[in-house]
Design a protein around this motif. Structure first.
Motif, PDB file in Angstrom:
ATOM      1  N   TYR A 297      61.743  29.201  49.379  1.00 44.55           N
ATOM      2  CA  TYR A 297      61.480  28.779  48.010  1.00 44.55           C
ATOM      3  C   TYR A 297      60.970  30.373  46.928  1.00 44.55           C
ATOM      4  CZ  TYR A 297      59.302  27.089  43.513  1.00 44.55           C
ATOM      5  OH  TYR A 297      59.086  26.687  42.204  1.00 44.55           O
ATOM      6  N   ALA A 298      61.694  30.344  45.846  1.00 48.82           N
ATOM      7  CA  ALA A 298      61.151  31.539  44.713  1.00 48.82           C
ATOM      8  C   ALA A 298      61.508  32.877  45.773  1.00 48.82           C
ATOM      9  CB  ALA A 298      60.130  31.307  43.978  1.00 48.82           C
TER      10      ALA A 298
ATOM     11  N   HIS B 153      59.625  34.001  48.203  1.00 47.52           N
ATOM     12  CA  HIS B 153      58.965  34.039  49.425  1.00 47.52           C
ATOM     13  C   HIS B 153      59.533  34.789  50.574  1.00 47.52           C
ATOM     14  CE1 HIS B 153      56.158  30.399  48.270  1.00 47.52           C
ATOM     15  NE2 HIS B 153      56.094  31.350  47.350  1.00 47.52           N
TER      16      HIS B 153
ATOM     17  N   MET C 284      55.344  32.563  36.774  1.00 46.76           N
ATOM     18  CA  MET C 284      54.613  32.605  37.877  1.00 46.76           C
ATOM     19  C   MET C 284      54.251  34.058  38.387  1.00 46.76           C
ATOM     20  SD  MET C 284      53.873  29.411  38.486  1.00 46.76           S
ATOM     21  CE  MET C 284      52.739  30.107  39.795  1.00 46.76           C
TER      22      MET C 284
ATOM     23  N   ARG D  17      60.970  27.862  37.678  1.00 45.09           N
ATOM     24  CA  ARG D  17      60.140  27.493  36.485  1.00 45.09           C
ATOM     25  C   ARG D  17      59.919  28.278  35.372  1.00 45.09           C
ATOM     26  NH1 ARG D  17      55.438  25.216  40.248  1.00 45.09           N
ATOM     27  NH2 ARG D  17      56.058  27.289  40.949  1.00 45.09           N
ATOM     28  N   ASN D  18      60.214  29.652  35.632  1.00 44.94           N
ATOM     29  CA  ASN D  18      59.769  30.764  34.617  1.00 44.94           C
ATOM     30  C   ASN D  18      60.588  30.504  33.430  1.00 44.94           C
ATOM     31  OD1 ASN D  18      58.285  31.853  36.741  1.00 44.94           O
ATOM     32  ND2 ASN D  18      59.528  33.601  36.986  1.00 44.94           N
TER      33      ASN D  18
ATOM     34  N   LYS E 106      66.226  33.691  40.070  1.00 47.59           N
ATOM     35  CA  LYS E 106      65.955  32.192  40.165  1.00 47.59           C
ATOM     36  C   LYS E 106      65.399  31.830  38.781  1.00 47.59           C
ATOM     37  CE  LYS E 106      65.710  32.272  45.127  1.00 47.59           C
ATOM     38  NZ  LYS E 106      64.564  31.705  46.301  1.00 47.59           N
TER      39      LYS E 106
ATOM     40  N   VAL F 177      56.732  36.525  40.191  1.00 46.15           N
ATOM     41  CA  VAL F 177      57.430  35.754  41.100  1.00 46.15           C
ATOM     42  C   VAL F 177      58.705  35.338  40.483  1.00 46.15           C
ATOM     43  CG1 VAL F 177      57.776  33.998  42.822  1.00 46.15           C
ATOM     44  CG2 VAL F 177      55.330  35.002  42.444  1.00 46.15           C
TER      45      VAL F 177
ATOM     46  N   HIS G 154      65.341  39.229  37.678  1.00 43.66           N
ATOM     47  CA  HIS G 154      65.062  37.975  38.387  1.00 43.66           C
ATOM     48  C   HIS G 154      66.503  37.086  38.247  1.00 43.66           C
ATOM     49  CE1 HIS G 154      63.222  37.168  33.999  1.00 43.66           C
ATOM     50  NE2 HIS G 154      64.445  37.017  33.905  1.00 43.66           N
TER      51      HIS G 154
ATOM     52  N   ASP H 242      60.667  32.785  39.912  1.00 49.52           N
ATOM     53  CA  ASP H 242      60.591  31.368  40.258  1.00 49.52           C
ATOM     54  C   ASP H 242      61.494  30.584  39.220  1.00 49.52           C
ATOM     55  OD1 ASP H 242      57.849  29.215  41.193  1.00 49.52           O
ATOM     56  OD2 ASP H 242      59.360  28.461  39.648  1.00 49.52           O
TER      57      ASP H 242
ATOM     58  N   THR I 165      51.712  35.490  41.777  1.00 51.07           N
ATOM     59  CA  THR I 165      51.190  35.153  43.002  1.00 51.07           C
ATOM     60  C   THR I 165      50.440  36.588  43.605  1.00 51.07           C
ATOM     61  OG1 THR I 165      51.127  33.754  44.955  1.00 51.07           O
ATOM     62  CG2 THR I 165      52.944  35.402  44.794  1.00 51.07           C
TER      63      THR I 165
END
Ligand code: BGC
Length: 316
Positions: A298-299, A301, A257, A250-251, A35, A246, A33, A248, A259
């Motif tokens: 975003y993220a 996607h 997150m 915010r993780n 982001k 994801v 990851h 993300d 999805t």
């Protein structure tokens, strides 16, 4: 090259989407990851107290690689700490000892299972991010410890010129999808959202598409009836594109997150033509975007869109 562009490049380099036996797509273990390690935590950037993540170099992301110096700060946003209905209790608070969530299972109506298999619980009693270190402990902006489930509709059609002929690029048809602009950071994204407790994913997908791309929260009962007729048609048959973690922003080390993204393709374009698109709820803009390798979304996607292009045999 800006640090963000660099991050996105490296994300695309290392992130592969592979078909696995169940006909689903999962990110390979080699995917790290990016982001989820953004230097400053979202929505704290312009505050008095920006939350800075502990820097985690690429090679130190996996938990199995020793990182003795690792000392991330703890952060749970005040809006989450207040414990609204969608948020868990603070499991680090000893007073909540008897309220420990049922990890890795269906906990009442709350789905605490990860799409990625069993996650570990650390010595403090918190779930451990299955994709490794993020430089931050706590829940940040996420309500649930462990997996926070979302669902994403990928509504596509073929791009057509004024005469109605499908547009081609490099010998392949160009597809378009409905994107919304997120209110929280202005980035373009799929019109997805969080799965409510007890809700099935296909319901979330339809509800979020309605709320964000058709503004159903502001529609009259008559308009809602019409929208429902049209969505029934479009959402009757979908193809799962992705299910899993994801990347993300915010993780955190203890909350992340996940999805499930599904594609609904309108071959003739006549079903989607019936919609009056209008941004609503968490979205401030809505538009058709071409599926194209230069997309910035975003993220993770953009990875879902790449997979959708492959599946539709569309230009990318
Ligand atoms: C968004 C989804 C997204 C998920 C993970 C949710 O807030 O609504 O579109 O896939 O977060 O990033």
């Amino acid at each position: 090259m800006s640090p963000l562009r660099h991050c996105l490049r490296s994300l695309h380099k290392c992130c592969r989407l592979d078909w696995c036996s169940g006909g689903r797509v999962s990110m390979t273990q080699q995917c790290i990851h990016v982001k989820a390690r953004c230097p400053v935590y979202p929505r704290t950037e312009n505050t008095e107290n920006p939350i800075k993540r502990f820097e985690v170099p690429d090679d130190k992301v996996p938990w199995k690689v020793a990182f003795p110096k690792y000392d991330p700060p703890v952060y749970t946003a005040p809006s989450v700490a207040k414990q609204p209905v969608w948020a868990d209790v603070d499991v680090l608070n000893k007073d909540n000892k008897n309220k420990t969530p049922k990890w890795n299972s269906l906990d009442g109506k709350i789905n605490r299972k990860s799409h990625e298999g069993r996650y570990e619980i650390n010595s403090c009693g918190c779930p451990k991010n299955p994709h490794g270190r993020t430089g931050l402990k706590g829940r940040g902006l996420l309500g649930r410890w462990g997996p926070n489930h979302a669902a994403d509709p990928i509504v596509t059609r073929w791009k057509r010129d004024e005469s109605g002929k499908v547009v081609e690029k490099d010998g392949k048809k160009v597809a378009q999808f409905i994107a919304v602009q997120r209110r929280d950071n202005n980035e373009w994204a799929l019109p997805g959202g969080m799965v409510d407790a007890g809700e099935v994913i296909t319901t979330t997908i339809r509800r979020e598409f309605g709320e964000e791309a058709l503004n159903t929260l502001q529609a009259t009962p008559e308009e809602i009836k019409q929208i429902e007729q049209h969505t029934n048609e479009l959402f009757a048959k979908g193809t799962e594109i992705y299910r899993g973690y994801v990347d993300d922003p915010r993780n955190t080390d203890n909350a992340w997150m996940e999805t499930c993204a599904m594609n609904f393709h309108d071959q003739q374009g006549d079903s989607v033509a019936k919609f009056k698109f209008c941004a609503g709820d968490d979205a401030v803009g809505v538009q058709w975007l071409d599926l194209d390798g230069s997309l910035q979304l975003y993220a993770s996607h953009v990875n879902f869109m790449m997979e959708t292009a492959k599946k539709l045999n569309a230009s990318w």
